[in-house]
Scaffold this active site. Sequence first.
Site, mmCIF file in Angstrom:
data_model
loop_
_atom_site.group_PDB
_atom_site.id
_atom_site.type_symbol
_atom_site.label_atom_id
_atom_site.label_comp_id
_atom_site.label_asym_id
_atom_site.label_seq_id
_atom_site.Cartn_x
_atom_site.Cartn_y
_atom_site.Cartn_z
ATOM 1 N N THR A 14 1.651 66.898 -5.412
ATOM 2 C CA THR A 14 1.706 67.202 -6.834
ATOM 3 C C THR A 14 1.560 68.624 -6.975
ATOM 4 O O THR A 14 1.929 69.166 -8.200
ATOM 5 C CB THR A 14 0.594 66.363 -7.734
ATOM 6 O OG1 THR A 14 -0.541 66.685 -7.079
ATOM 7 C CG2 THR A 14 1.111 64.967 -7.566
ATOM 8 N N SER A 46 -8.541 83.082 20.483
ATOM 9 C CA SER A 46 -8.862 82.099 20.109
ATOM 10 C C SER A 46 -9.355 81.010 21.286
ATOM 11 O O SER A 46 -8.657 80.918 22.071
ATOM 12 C CB SER A 46 -7.617 81.304 19.304
ATOM 13 O OG SER A 46 -8.038 79.829 19.021
ATOM 14 N N SER A 100 -5.485 70.800 6.495
ATOM 15 C CA SER A 100 -5.292 72.373 6.141
ATOM 16 C C SER A 100 -6.022 73.203 7.120
ATOM 17 O O SER A 100 -6.595 74.432 6.745
ATOM 18 C CB SER A 100 -6.081 72.401 4.873
ATOM 19 O OG SER A 100 -5.418 73.402 4.103
ATOM 20 N N GLU A 134 1.571 81.812 4.146
ATOM 21 C CA GLU A 134 1.903 80.903 4.592
ATOM 22 C C GLU A 134 3.394 80.400 4.351
ATOM 23 O O GLU A 134 4.159 80.183 5.293
ATOM 24 C CB GLU A 134 1.082 79.538 3.973
ATOM 25 C CG GLU A 134 -0.367 79.521 4.699
ATOM 26 C CD GLU A 134 -1.111 78.280 4.737
ATOM 27 O OE1 GLU A 134 -0.737 77.324 4.821
ATOM 28 O OE2 GLU A 134 -2.430 78.597 4.000
ATOM 29 N N ASP A 145 -4.487 73.798 -1.084
ATOM 30 C CA ASP A 145 -5.474 74.096 -0.163
ATOM 31 C C ASP A 145 -5.920 75.387 -0.018
ATOM 32 O O ASP A 145 -7.142 75.407 0.164
ATOM 33 C CB ASP A 145 -4.638 74.182 1.158
ATOM 34 C CG ASP A 145 -3.942 72.630 1.558
ATOM 35 O OD1 ASP A 145 -4.331 71.879 0.702
ATOM 36 O OD2 ASP A 145 -3.012 72.680 2.382
#
Length: 386
Positions: A14, A46, A100, A134, A145
């Site tokens: 939404t 990482s 997310s 993004e 998010d």
Amino acid sequence: VKAAGRVNVIGEHTDYALLPVLPVALQFGITIAAVADASGVVEAGSAAFPEAVRLERPPQPVDGWGRYLAAVLRLLEGRSPGRGARLWIESDLPPDGGLSSSSALTVGLLWALDRVWHLGLTRGEVIELAVGAERSVGIEGGTMDQTVITLAEEGAGLRIDFFPPAVRPAPIDPGIRLVAADSGRRAPKTGAMRDLYDSRVLGVRMAGALLGRQLGMDPGTPPLPGRLGGAADLIGPARDLPGTATAREVAAATGVSLEALCGLTARSLPPELPVPVGAIAAHVLGEAQRVERAEAALAQGDLADLGRLLDQSHRSLGEFGVSTPELDELVEVLGDAGAAGARVTGAGGGGYVVAAVSPERVGAVVEAGLAYAGSGSIFDNPYCMR
């Protein structure tokens, strides 16, 4: 710095219609250690990926997880020309789980670089830059998010409205627990899943254009239902939308340009793509109404009503086209274990289910989630979030 993941309690697909959502931040997230240097190069490693990323300034396009760092650096180029940094990233948030992780990474990178380069970014700027980064890597999402990761408060969800913009804490009664469990199927926003997600963005825009013509109102650019009024006002007119249409047909009928309908930040969708406009509009408008009721149920401790709303949302998301057999089965498993209701959370196509549970049934529901995960889950890690 640490940027939390999120679970969306209700209000799925939404936000890019400018209709409300109600997510919560997780206690799990992405932690980034950073130090500035004078090299003019940004290096990042990482624990989750064997390959390190080394980017000159300005950065060149790269593949893999480093594309998020490159996207952030491109947007910061005017604020931090020639600056270098070294970053180390660790996470207890599973990738491709619909929790997310990509937004947590992007927001975390912005926070870390803001700290070591003394950029003075406001929270609003962090949200805007994270969304832009993004979208530049091909995910044409809304702003839910990034907003909940940046603005969430402990002990509450976050009710987010987009037109006009507003946020407020959504208190959670102590008699309600939220559990998220893994379906065992990855939910990457790449390939076929990205195409499916973007086709829903296109469908929302097509619905906005058609509803705007029907109501004699301007749905804006791109045309979005949320600019035309509340969901309750649009449910009736939406019943007259076609079951399936193409962007070319909608452009011809409404006068809205194909670019406004099909143009995304990183690519354009084909104007001849058949899109289930009616089902898309029915879901987003019905889901927005469920957000209103769920916010009240969370605050009042009405577990039964919240459970019904989650079940309704899951059925609607199935018709919307983003559930899977694994998600459907897990919803049933958690319900059989005592959850009041459950639904897919996140963009869909895999990932996690969120369930509303009484404090007395948390142990049984988590145990059922672990048993299901043990039958083939990638992450083997259901979460009790409260």
